[in-house]
Write a protein that holds these residues in place. Structure first.
Motif, PDB file in Angstrom:
ATOM      1  N   ASP A  90      -1.787   2.121  -5.112  1.00  0.00           N
ATOM      2  CA  ASP A  90      -1.417   3.535  -5.012  1.00  0.00           C
ATOM      3  C   ASP A  90      -2.592   4.394  -5.429  1.00  0.00           C
ATOM      4  O   ASP A  90      -3.430   3.974  -6.243  1.00  0.00           O
ATOM      5  CB  ASP A  90      -0.202   3.851  -5.884  1.00  0.00           C
ATOM      6  CG  ASP A  90       0.544   5.083  -5.393  1.00  0.00           C
ATOM      7  OD1 ASP A  90       1.542   4.929  -4.679  1.00  0.00           O
ATOM      8  OD2 ASP A  90       0.106   6.203  -5.703  1.00  0.00           O
ATOM      9  N   ILE A  91      -2.627   5.584  -4.884  1.00  0.00           N
ATOM     10  CA  ILE A  91      -3.696   6.522  -5.205  1.00  0.00           C
ATOM     11  C   ILE A  91      -3.519   7.147  -6.585  1.00  0.00           C
ATOM     12  O   ILE A  91      -4.470   7.616  -7.191  1.00  0.00           O
ATOM     13  CB  ILE A  91      -3.762   7.612  -4.113  1.00  0.00           C
ATOM     14  CG1 ILE A  91      -5.079   8.363  -4.163  1.00  0.00           C
ATOM     15  CG2 ILE A  91      -2.580   8.565  -4.215  1.00  0.00           C
ATOM     16  CD1 ILE A  91      -5.277   9.307  -3.002  1.00  0.00           C
ATOM     17  N   ALA A 141      -0.430  -6.665   4.630  1.00  0.00           N
ATOM     18  CA  ALA A 141      -0.437  -5.331   4.036  1.00  0.00           C
ATOM     19  C   ALA A 141       0.841  -4.631   4.481  1.00  0.00           C
ATOM     20  O   ALA A 141       1.070  -4.454   5.675  1.00  0.00           O
ATOM     21  CB  ALA A 141      -1.665  -4.542   4.482  1.00  0.00           C
ATOM     22  N   LEU A 142       1.679  -4.280   3.531  1.00  0.00           N
ATOM     23  CA  LEU A 142       2.938  -3.593   3.803  1.00  0.00           C
ATOM     24  C   LEU A 142       2.768  -2.119   3.483  1.00  0.00           C
ATOM     25  O   LEU A 142       2.325  -1.757   2.384  1.00  0.00           O
ATOM     26  CB  LEU A 142       4.056  -4.201   2.950  1.00  0.00           C
ATOM     27  CG  LEU A 142       5.427  -3.513   3.031  1.00  0.00           C
ATOM     28  CD1 LEU A 142       5.994  -3.594   4.445  1.00  0.00           C
ATOM     29  CD2 LEU A 142       6.387  -4.123   2.021  1.00  0.00           C
ATOM     30  N   ILE A 143       3.144  -1.257   4.434  1.00  0.00           N
ATOM     31  CA  ILE A 143       2.922   0.184   4.294  1.00  0.00           C
ATOM     32  C   ILE A 143       4.237   0.874   4.637  1.00  0.00           C
ATOM     33  O   ILE A 143       4.575   1.059   5.809  1.00  0.00           O
ATOM     34  CB  ILE A 143       1.784   0.645   5.221  1.00  0.00           C
ATOM     35  CG1 ILE A 143       0.509  -0.151   4.919  1.00  0.00           C
ATOM     36  CG2 ILE A 143       1.535   2.140   5.069  1.00  0.00           C
ATOM     37  CD1 ILE A 143      -0.570  -0.009   5.963  1.00  0.00           C
ATOM     38  N   ILE A 156       0.854  -1.191   0.000  1.00  0.00           N
ATOM     39  CA  ILE A 156       0.000   0.000   0.000  1.00  0.00           C
ATOM     40  C   ILE A 156       0.888   1.240   0.000  1.00  0.00           C
ATOM     41  O   ILE A 156       1.656   1.475   0.927  1.00  0.00           O
ATOM     42  CB  ILE A 156      -0.943  -0.012   1.212  1.00  0.00           C
ATOM     43  CG1 ILE A 156      -1.878  -1.215   1.119  1.00  0.00           C
ATOM     44  CG2 ILE A 156      -1.739   1.294   1.277  1.00  0.00           C
ATOM     45  CD1 ILE A 156      -2.821  -1.354   2.295  1.00  0.00           C
ATOM     46  N   GLY A 157       0.744   2.048  -1.041  1.00  0.00           N
ATOM     47  CA  GLY A 157       1.673   3.128  -1.282  1.00  0.00           C
ATOM     48  C   GLY A 157       2.850   2.612  -2.083  1.00  0.00           C
ATOM     49  O   GLY A 157       4.006   2.881  -1.790  1.00  0.00           O
ATOM     50  N   ALA A 158       2.556   1.842  -3.121  1.00  0.00           N
ATOM     51  CA  ALA A 158       3.600   1.120  -3.856  1.00  0.00           C
ATOM     52  C   ALA A 158       4.543   2.033  -4.610  1.00  0.00           C
ATOM     53  O   ALA A 158       5.676   1.659  -4.885  1.00  0.00           O
ATOM     54  CB  ALA A 158       2.946   0.134  -4.826  1.00  0.00           C
ATOM     55  N   GLY A 159       4.081   3.235  -4.983  1.00  0.00           N
ATOM     56  CA  GLY A 159       4.941   4.132  -5.734  1.00  0.00           C
ATOM     57  C   GLY A 159       5.408   3.487  -7.020  1.00  0.00           C
ATOM     58  O   GLY A 159       4.623   2.963  -7.807  1.00  0.00           O
TER      59      GLY A 159
END
Length: 247
Positions: free
Chosen positions: A115-116, A155-157, A91-94
């Motif tokens: 990612d958003i 889930a990795l953040i 989550i937030g993979a960029g």
């Protein structure tokens, strides 16, 4: 992670820079004034807002090989202990720094690059295709939800916690997208740590993270202290609470 998501900023795997460039892989290009990070107060606490919609630009810093020296990705992934056939969400993979490593170096059935920013998700999809990683699936998130298509085991953040607004609500919802026995791993810049990154006002102590996640129904499972710049905390759903992941 819609008009709302564009205001709340990208959840990406990267430190932010304020008042100067970072050293090494998280060194983001200098931002014009309209892109400078903004502080926001919310029920769940402070967060930093920023857009990350130019993958080629940010890949130069996010994927700089020098990052490996202090991010220690192989050691992080070993500590995560992803089991055969499990589903993982980055989550937030960029640009996919951890996504592609998780896909290559573990026996994960699926690694969701979340990612958003649609452009970031497209970038990771293309990167995975070029590397022949068929277990990577891109997911465009919303500000209040990772939009996971199935419950995940992990889930990795990474370097993203301080970007999330309304964290208690966010993690309460994420809890319902964990498979039974699922975990969340939070890696985020420590207060006072060297090497650049967000100012201390946007950093959280392990105790502050524990308080917020406790309200979201989690308890600390493991704390790793080998990363020189970041806290590395692994949480599981608190036993006895209503658990939605298997519904």
């Amino acid at each position: 992670m819609s008009g709302t998501s564009r205001r709340t900023g990208s959840l990406v795997t990267a430190f932010l820079t304020v008042g100067g460039l970072l050293v090494g892989p998280q060194s983001a290009p200098a931002q014009p004034q309209h892109e400078q990070h903004r502080a926001h107060g919310h029920e769940a606490g402070r967060h930093m807002e920023h857009r990350f919609d130019d993958p080629e630009r940010y890949a130069q810093s996010f994927d700089d090989p020098a990052r490996d020296e202090w991010q220690m990705p192989a050691r992080v992934i070993a500590a995560l202990d992803v089991g055969p056939g499990q589903a993982v969400a980055d989550i937030g993979a960029g640009t996919g720094y951890f996504t592609v490593r998780l896909a290559r170096e573990t026996e994960a059935r699926t690694v969701y690059a979340v990612d958003i920013e649609p452009s970031m998700v497209d970038y990771v999809r293309q990167r995975a295709d070029e590397e022949g990683l068929g277990n990577v699936v891109g997911v465009v998130a919303e500000a209040d939800s990772p939009n996971l298509p199935e419950p995940v085991d992990l889930a990795l953040i990474v370097n993203t916690y301080h970007h999330i607004p309304e964290r208690v609500a966010y993690f309460s919802a994420l809890r319902d997208r964990l498979a039974p026995g699922g975990r969340i791993a939070i890696i985020d810049p420590r207060k006072g740590a060297p090497g650049g990154g967000p100012p201390d006002e946007f950093r959280f102590t392990p105790e502050e993270i524990a308080e917020e996640l406790g309200r979201a129904g989690f308890e600390l499972l493991t704390r790793h202290d080998f990363l020189p710049r970041q806290s590395f905390l692994v949480y599981s759903a608190r036993p006895g609470d209503d658990f939605g992941g298997a519904r």
